[in-house]
Design a protein around this motif. Structure first.
Motif, PDB file in Angstrom:
ATOM      1  N   ILE A  99       0.847  -1.196   0.000  1.00 50.11           N
ATOM      2  CA  ILE A  99       0.000   0.000   0.000  1.00 50.11           C
ATOM      3  C   ILE A  99       0.884   1.247   0.000  1.00 50.11           C
ATOM      4  CG2 ILE A  99      -1.652   1.354   1.366  1.00 50.11           C
ATOM      5  CD1 ILE A  99      -2.814  -1.421   2.298  1.00 50.11           C
ATOM      6  N   HIS A 100       1.906   1.253   0.847  1.00 49.47           N
ATOM      7  CA  HIS A 100       2.817   2.402   0.920  1.00 49.47           C
ATOM      8  C   HIS A 100       3.478   2.662  -0.432  1.00 49.47           C
ATOM      9  CE1 HIS A 100       6.642   4.481   1.771  1.00 49.47           C
ATOM     10  NE2 HIS A 100       5.877   5.173   2.601  1.00 49.47           N
ATOM     11  N   ALA A 101       3.910   1.602  -1.104  1.00 49.76           N
ATOM     12  CA  ALA A 101       4.628   1.743  -2.371  1.00 49.76           C
ATOM     13  C   ALA A 101       3.719   2.139  -3.532  1.00 49.76           C
ATOM     14  CB  ALA A 101       5.344   0.431  -2.713  1.00 49.76           C
ATOM     15  N   LEU A 102       2.470   1.668  -3.534  1.00 53.00           N
ATOM     16  CA  LEU A 102       1.643   1.820  -4.735  1.00 53.00           C
ATOM     17  C   LEU A 102       0.507   2.829  -4.620  1.00 53.00           C
ATOM     18  CD1 LEU A 102       1.546  -1.877  -5.967  1.00 53.00           C
ATOM     19  CD2 LEU A 102       3.059  -0.007  -6.667  1.00 53.00           C
ATOM     20  N   CYS A 103       0.295   3.390  -3.435  1.00 52.25           N
ATOM     21  CA  CYS A 103      -0.708   4.453  -3.284  1.00 52.25           C
ATOM     22  C   CYS A 103       0.014   5.791  -3.457  1.00 52.25           C
ATOM     23  CB  CYS A 103      -1.372   4.363  -1.914  1.00 52.25           C
ATOM     24  SG  CYS A 103      -2.740   5.510  -1.697  1.00 52.25           S
ATOM     25  N   ALA A 104      -0.477   6.619  -4.359  1.00 50.79           N
ATOM     26  CA  ALA A 104       0.145   7.920  -4.635  1.00 50.79           C
ATOM     27  C   ALA A 104       0.211   8.761  -3.358  1.00 50.79           C
ATOM     28  CB  ALA A 104      -0.650   8.652  -5.712  1.00 50.79           C
ATOM     29  N   PRO A 105       1.185   9.668  -3.269  1.00 52.49           N
ATOM     30  CA  PRO A 105       1.322  10.501  -2.065  1.00 52.49           C
ATOM     31  C   PRO A 105       0.037  11.225  -1.663  1.00 52.49           C
ATOM     32  CG  PRO A 105       3.244  10.759  -3.453  1.00 52.49           C
ATOM     33  CD  PRO A 105       2.257   9.920  -4.236  1.00 52.49           C
ATOM     34  N   ARG A 106      -0.764  11.641  -2.629  1.00 49.76           N
ATOM     35  CA  ARG A 106      -2.044  12.298  -2.310  1.00 49.76           C
ATOM     36  C   ARG A 106      -3.228  11.369  -2.569  1.00 49.76           C
ATOM     37  NH1 ARG A 106      -1.584  18.041  -1.719  1.00 49.76           N
ATOM     38  NH2 ARG A 106       0.528  18.703  -2.212  1.00 49.76           N
ATOM     39  N   GLY A 107      -2.933  10.094  -2.745  1.00 46.46           N
ATOM     40  CA  GLY A 107      -3.976   9.109  -3.019  1.00 46.46           C
ATOM     41  C   GLY A 107      -4.599   8.584  -1.741  1.00 46.46           C
ATOM     42  N   VAL A 108      -5.495   7.629  -1.907  1.00 44.11           N
ATOM     43  CA  VAL A 108      -6.177   7.030  -0.764  1.00 44.11           C
ATOM     44  C   VAL A 108      -6.317   5.534  -0.989  1.00 44.11           C
ATOM     45  CG1 VAL A 108      -8.491   7.439  -1.730  1.00 44.11           C
ATOM     46  CG2 VAL A 108      -8.210   7.166   0.747  1.00 44.11           C
ATOM     47  N   CYS A 109      -6.182   4.801   0.088  1.00 45.89           N
ATOM     48  CA  CYS A 109      -6.487   3.371   0.083  1.00 45.89           C
ATOM     49  C   CYS A 109      -7.774   3.203   0.875  1.00 45.89           C
ATOM     50  CB  CYS A 109      -5.350   2.577   0.731  1.00 45.89           C
ATOM     51  SG  CYS A 109      -5.750   0.819   0.961  1.00 45.89           S
ATOM     52  N   LEU A 110      -8.740   2.518   0.300  1.00 49.28           N
ATOM     53  CA  LEU A 110      -9.982   2.181   0.995  1.00 49.28           C
ATOM     54  C   LEU A 110      -9.959   0.687   1.269  1.00 49.28           C
ATOM     55  CD1 LEU A 110     -12.441   4.305  -1.148  1.00 49.28           C
ATOM     56  CD2 LEU A 110     -11.544   4.836   1.134  1.00 49.28           C
ATOM     57  N   LEU A 111     -10.068   0.338   2.535  1.00 54.16           N
ATOM     58  CA  LEU A 111      -9.905  -1.045   2.973  1.00 54.16           C
ATOM     59  C   LEU A 111     -11.098  -1.453   3.818  1.00 54.16           C
ATOM     60  CD1 LEU A 111      -6.738  -2.681   4.330  1.00 54.16           C
ATOM     61  CD2 LEU A 111      -8.721  -2.633   5.816  1.00 54.16           C
ATOM     62  N   THR A 112     -11.666  -2.615   3.525  1.00 56.98           N
ATOM     63  CA  THR A 112     -12.705  -3.164   4.391  1.00 56.98           C
ATOM     64  C   THR A 112     -12.099  -4.295   5.208  1.00 56.98           C
ATOM     65  OG1 THR A 112     -13.487  -4.774   2.757  1.00 56.98           O
ATOM     66  CG2 THR A 112     -14.577  -2.615   2.794  1.00 56.98           C
ATOM     67  N   HIS A 113     -12.607  -4.427   6.435  1.00 60.09           N
ATOM     68  CA  HIS A 113     -12.067  -5.455   7.319  1.00 60.09           C
ATOM     69  C   HIS A 113     -13.147  -5.941   8.280  1.00 60.09           C
ATOM     70  CE1 HIS A 113      -9.390  -7.676   9.901  1.00 60.09           C
ATOM     71  NE2 HIS A 113      -9.854  -7.003  10.944  1.00 60.09           N
ATOM     72  N   ALA A 114     -13.257  -7.245   8.426  1.00 60.74           N
ATOM     73  CA  ALA A 114     -14.123  -7.867   9.420  1.00 60.74           C
ATOM     74  C   ALA A 114     -13.208  -8.535  10.445  1.00 60.74           C
ATOM     75  CB  ALA A 114     -15.040  -8.896   8.782  1.00 60.74           C
ATOM     76  N   GLU A 115     -13.244  -8.048  11.674  1.00 65.32           N
ATOM     77  CA  GLU A 115     -12.370  -8.602  12.716  1.00 65.32           C
ATOM     78  C   GLU A 115     -12.846  -9.993  13.103  1.00 65.32           C
ATOM     79  OE1 GLU A 115      -9.355  -9.278  14.310  1.00 65.32           O
ATOM     80  OE2 GLU A 115      -9.382  -7.112  14.021  1.00 65.32           O
ATOM     81  N   ARG A 116     -11.914 -10.927  13.098  1.00 68.48           N
ATOM     82  CA  ARG A 116     -12.235 -12.313  13.418  1.00 68.48           C
ATOM     83  C   ARG A 116     -11.593 -12.768  14.732  1.00 68.48           C
ATOM     84  NH1 ARG A 116     -11.848 -11.756   7.965  1.00 68.48           N
ATOM     85  NH2 ARG A 116     -13.606 -12.520   6.785  1.00 68.48           N
ATOM     86  N   ALA A 117     -10.959 -11.842  15.442  1.00 72.65           N
ATOM     87  CA  ALA A 117     -10.343 -12.197  16.724  1.00 72.65           C
ATOM     88  C   ALA A 117     -11.433 -12.417  17.760  1.00 72.65           C
ATOM     89  CB  ALA A 117      -9.409 -11.080  17.191  1.00 72.65           C
ATOM     90  N   LYS A 118     -11.085 -13.143  18.798  1.00 74.22           N
ATOM     91  CA  LYS A 118     -12.033 -13.363  19.884  1.00 74.22           C
ATOM     92  C   LYS A 118     -12.371 -12.037  20.547  1.00 74.22           C
ATOM     93  CE  LYS A 118     -10.447 -18.008  20.866  1.00 74.22           C
ATOM     94  NZ  LYS A 118      -9.794 -18.894  21.812  1.00 74.22           N
ATOM     95  N   VAL A 119     -13.625 -11.873  20.911  1.00 73.05           N
ATOM     96  CA  VAL A 119     -14.066 -10.655  21.592  1.00 73.05           C
ATOM     97  C   VAL A 119     -13.229 -10.463  22.849  1.00 73.05           C
ATOM     98  CG1 VAL A 119     -15.998  -9.560  22.774  1.00 73.05           C
ATOM     99  CG2 VAL A 119     -16.393 -10.850  20.663  1.00 73.05           C
ATOM    100  N   GLY A 120     -12.743  -9.248  23.035  1.00 70.58           N
ATOM    101  CA  GLY A 120     -11.931  -8.939  24.205  1.00 70.58           C
ATOM    102  C   GLY A 120     -10.448  -9.188  24.007  1.00 70.58           C
ATOM    103  N   ALA A 121     -10.062  -9.701  22.841  1.00 71.55           N
ATOM    104  CA  ALA A 121      -8.639  -9.948  22.598  1.00 71.55           C
ATOM    105  C   ALA A 121      -7.897  -8.611  22.574  1.00 71.55           C
ATOM    106  CB  ALA A 121      -8.441 -10.681  21.277  1.00 71.55           C
ATOM    107  N   GLU A 122      -6.794  -8.520  23.303  1.00 78.36           N
ATOM    108  CA  GLU A 122      -6.035  -7.271  23.356  1.00 78.36           C
ATOM    109  C   GLU A 122      -5.310  -7.006  22.045  1.00 78.36           C
ATOM    110  OE1 GLU A 122      -3.525  -6.696  26.737  1.00 78.36           O
ATOM    111  OE2 GLU A 122      -4.977  -7.663  28.051  1.00 78.36           O
TER     112      GLU A 122
END
Length: 170
Positions: free
Chosen positions: A96-119
């Motif tokens: 992402i750092h290498a291929l997103c332009a300096p004034r560009g944006v990365c849009l990322l979706t994420h569903a957390e799969r860790a156990k609830v309460g995991a630090e």
């Protein structure tokens, strides 16, 4: 997205990138591992109305990206996953750092799969790796559809940019 150069990382079937093309992106590169490129190419052929604006290519995170011009918009959906291995977090952040332009944006979706309460979660580690490369990660507020089940996954939409500091929400 109109007129933007768009890159989709870990595209799978390429739905996000194809949607970007339909919304007027000037060009869209759908990328994934070698085994997925033929699926991407088939899905491009199934959408001839998008013209020649969409291409498919192999791109491995963390690999050399010399000579690749940065993109205005980088799309990443459901790729921060421990199933891809711990090393993939740093490889994805570096790509992402290498291929997103300096004034560009990365849009990322994420569903957390860790156990609830995991630090410590994979996404926490990914965020720190982004920050160590000078990227800020910010969760965007979105209206959500009502959950059908109480334990349904929380899917977050994140904005990643060069510079700045990471914030939990806008």
């Amino acid at each position: 997205l109109r007129g933007a150069r768009v890159l989709e990382l870990g595209a799978g079937p390429g739905m996000c990138g194809l949607a970007a093309a339909a919304l007027g992106a000037a060009s869209v590169a759908l990328t994934d591992q070698k085994a997925m490129v033929s699926l991407l190419e088939r899905n491009i052929k199934l959408n001839p109305e998008l013209g020649g604006a969409v291409t498919a290519a192999e791109l491995n995170w963390g690999g050399p990206h010399a000579g690749v011009a940065p993109y205005d918009v980088v799309l990443v959906s459901d790729c921060v996953n421990i199933l891809y291995g711990e090393a993939s977090f740093g490889q994805l952040a570096g790509t992402i750092h290498a291929l997103c332009a300096p004034r560009g944006v990365c849009l990322l979706t994420h569903a957390e799969r860790a156990k609830v309460g995991a630090e410590e979660t994979g996404f926490n580690r990914f965020t720190r790796l982004c920050e160590s490369r000078g990227l800020s990660v910010r969760r965007l507020e979105c209206v959500r559809a009502p959950a059908e089940k109480e334990d349904s996954e929380d899917i977050g939409l994140y904005e990643i940019r060069h510079g700045g500091s990471s914030l939990e929400a806008s």
